[in-house]
Design an enzyme around this catalytic site. Structure first.
Site, PDB file in Angstrom:
ATOM      1  N   ASP A  90       0.850  -1.195   0.000  1.00 29.56           N
ATOM      2  CA  ASP A  90       0.000   0.000   0.000  1.00 29.56           C
ATOM      3  C   ASP A  90       0.884   1.243   0.000  1.00 29.56           C
ATOM      4  OD1 ASP A  90       0.687  -0.881   2.748  1.00 29.56           O
ATOM      5  OD2 ASP A  90      -0.369   0.924   3.384  1.00 29.56           O
ATOM      6  N   GLU A 132       0.032  -0.654   5.808  1.00 30.00           N
ATOM      7  CA  GLU A 132       1.091  -0.142   6.682  1.00 30.00           C
ATOM      8  C   GLU A 132       0.881   1.330   6.989  1.00 30.00           C
ATOM      9  OE1 GLU A 132       4.676   1.373   8.372  1.00 30.00           O
ATOM     10  OE2 GLU A 132       3.789   2.074   6.513  1.00 30.00           O
TER      11      GLU A 132
END
Ligand SMILES: [Zn+2]
Length: 467
Positions: free
Chosen positions: A88, A151
Site C-alpha cells: 500500500d 502499513e
C-alpha cells in the site's frame, strides 16, 4: 561465491519493469469502497496480487491471506526468516510534476508513488530472494517475504498475519532507512478535554484551531477572540510575532478579533524540527484575562506544553541511555466556546517509563486547569533488539562491506516500523544516509542505483542469515 552487486545489476531491467507495474496501481487505503472481498478497497489488494503474481511467475510458493496480506516462500522447515514490506501507499496527493502512477526514469531517479515507500524497497528485497533461487542456493532456514497492505494506516493485514501464522525466528523490514533500526520508541496519544461556557468576559475565547494529525507539528493556528481591547491586542500581537520564529496576522470586525499564526510543520517524533503555531498562539493569548473556560484551555497549553518537547513542565522528562529522550508533540488543539475543547498530546517514549505513568502526570497537571484526560488504545510499546545479537552484527557487517561505511551504527528512532512485529525484528533500509527522503511527498523518488545497492545488500543478507 556470488558477486552480489553484479548479480543485482543483471536484474535491473526486470526489476524496473516489475516496479512500473506496481507503481501503476493506486494502492492507497480506500475503505469507502470496501467490500467483503476487499476490506481495504481494491487498490491495496491489487498491488498485493501483483507481487504474488511475480513470485508465481518466478516459481515461488505464495499465499494470499484474505486479500489483506500475503507471502512468498522459499525453503523448507518450520522456522523461518521474515522480510516484511508493504504494497500500500499513502494517497498521491497534490503537487506532482508527473503522473504519480506512471513510473518515470529521469536523471537516475525512479519517480512515482511508492518508489521509495515501500514498493521500490520491498521489490528490491524480493529480487534479493530471487537471486538466491536462480543461483540454485538452497537455504537452511526457510524464508518468507511478507507483504502487508495497510502499513500507512492500521497495519490491518500484517496484524492478521501474526494472528494466523507462526511467529518468525527473526526478521527485518526494508521499509525505513539504512544502516539499521534496532530500537523504536513507544508511542501513545492522550486527549485532554475542556468544557465550554455560556457567559462572556472582557475577553472571551470564541474559537481556537491548530493542527491536523497527532503525529505532526501544527503549521497553522487560528483563534477568534471577542474583546473590548482591540487596539491593544493588535499592537501587542504584532510585537509578539516580530519577536518569535512565526508569522502572523490579526484582523477585527465589531470587536471580534481573528488571530492567525504560521509556524513550521514537522514529523511529531521530533517536535524540535518544527515550530508549533498552536502553542505560540496560546502563549500570546495567555497574557490576557479570559473567561474561565477559555483561560483553562489557553493556560494549560501556555504553561504546561509550549516549547517543551521533553515534557519538563509535566514532570515527565526522561532519558534512556540507549533509546534517548521521551518526546511530546501537541498535534491538535481545538476549542469552541459552546462545545469546549480538546488537546491531543502524542508521546514517544523509551524503555524505562510506561504509559500509565505518563497518564498519571498528565491527569495531575490537567486537573489544575479542569482538563479531563483520556487515553487511546494504549498505543505501541517500545521495541528494542540487542545490537550484539548475531543477526544484527551480520546485517551491519554486510552493510558496511557493501557501502564502505565502516563506522555505521544501528540506531533508535521515534517512528514505528514492521520491525516491531517480531521479537528479533529490525528495520533495514532502503533509504541510504544522505539520500533525499521523499516518502509521502509529491514527486516521490528513489535513486535507481541506490535501489540496486539495496537489492544487492538484501540478496547477501538473506543468504547469510539462512545459510
Ligand atoms: Zn512504508
Amino acid at each position: 561465491m556470488i558477486s552480489w552487486k553484479d548479480e543485482a545489476n543483471k536484474y535491473k531491467q526486470d526489476y524496473l519493469n516489475d516496479l512500473k507495474e506496481l507503481v501503476a496501481i493506486d494502492s492507497s487505503r480506500d475503505v469507502e469502497h470496501a467490500t467483503s472481498d476487499y476490506p481495504l478497497g481494491a487498490g491495496p489488494a491489487k498491488a498485493l496480487a501483483i507481487f504474488l503474481k511475480f513470485a508465481k511467475r518466478d516459481g515461488f510458493t505464495t499465499k494470499n491471506i484474505e486479500n489483506i496480506v500475503g507471502y512468498v516462500e522459499y525453503g523448507e522447515g518450520d522456522e523461518y526468516l521474515a522480510i516484511l514490506g508493504h504494497a500500500d501507499t499513502v494517497p498521491a496527493g497534490k503537487g506532482w510534476d508527473t503522473d504519480p502512477f506512471t513510473l518515470m526514469l529521469d536523471e537516475g531517479k525512479a519517480i512515482g508513488r511508492g518508489t521509495s515507500d515501500d514498493k521500490g524497497p520491498a521489490l528490491a528485497a524480493y529480487y534479493g530472494l530471487k537471486m538466491l533461487k536462480e543461483n540454485g542456493i538452497k537455504p537452511n532456514l526457510k524464508i518468507r517475504l511478507i507483504i502487508g497492505t495497510d502499513e500507512e494506516s492500521n497495519w490491518t493485514g500484517m496484524k492478521r498475519y501474526f494472528e494466523v501464522e507462526p511467529e518468525p525466528k527473526l526478521g527485518f523490514s526494508p521499509d525505513a532507512e539504512f544502516p539499521l533500526i534496532n530500537g523504536e520508541k513507544g508511542n501513545v496519544t492522550f486527549e485532554t478535554k475542556f468544557k465550554g461556557i455560556n457567559k462572556e468576559s472582557e475577553n472571551t475565547l470564541i474559537n481556537f484551531k491548530a493542527g491536523l494529525k497527532e503525529n505532526m507539528v501544527p503549521r497553522d493556528a487560528e483563534a477568534v477572540v471577542k474583546t473590548n481591547n482591540v487596539a491593544e491586542l493588535t499592537s501587542a500581537f504584532d510585537k509578539f510575532v516580530a519577536d518569535m520564529p512565526i508569522t502572523g496576522e490579526i484582523s477585527d470586525a465589531d470587536g471580534m478579533v481573528t488571530l492567525s499564526v504560521v509556524g513550521k510543520a514537522a514529523h511529531g517524533m521530533e517536535p524540535k524540527n518544527g515550530v508549533n503555531a498552536g502553542t505560540y498562539l496560546a502563549k500570546f493569548l495567555s497574557n490576557y484575562d479570559f473567561d474561565e473556560s477559555g483561560h483553562d484551555f489557553i493556560a494549560f497549553v501556555a504553561d504546561k506544553l509550549h516549547l517543551d518537547s521533553r515534557a519538563h513542565s509535566l514532570g515527565l522528562n526522561f532519558t534512556d541511555e540507549i533509546m534517548g529522550d521521551l518526546t511530546m508533540n501537541i498535534g491538535i488543539m481545538e476549542y469552541s466556546k459552546s462545545t469546549g475543547g480538546l488537546i491531543n498530546t502524542n508521546f514517544r517514549y523509551p524503555k524505562g517509563i510506561d504509559p500509565e505513568k505518563i497518564k498519571q502526570q498528565l491527569i495531575a497537571n490537567a486537573d489544575k486547569y479542569h482538563g479531563v484526560v483520556s487515553m487511546d488504545d494504549g498505543g505501541m510499546k517500545p521495541h528494542f533488539v540487542d545490537p550484539d545479537d548475531d543477526f544484527i552484527k551480520t546485517l551491519m557487517a554486510i552493510y558496511s562491506e557493501q557501502t564502505g561505511q565502516l563506522d555505521a551504527k544501528p540506531e533508535v528512532v521515534g517512528g514505528g516500523t514492521y520491525g516491531r512485529m517480531m521479537k528479533r525484528g529490525v528495520a533495514f533500509g532502503a533509504l541510504l544516509p544522505g539520500a533525499a527522503d521523499t516518502m509521502h511527498q509529491a514527486n516521490e523518488f528513489q535513486v535507481v542505483d541506490d535501489l540496486m545497492l539495496a537489492m544487492s545488500i538484501y540478496g547477501q543478507s538473506i543468504y547469510e542469515l539462512t545459510k
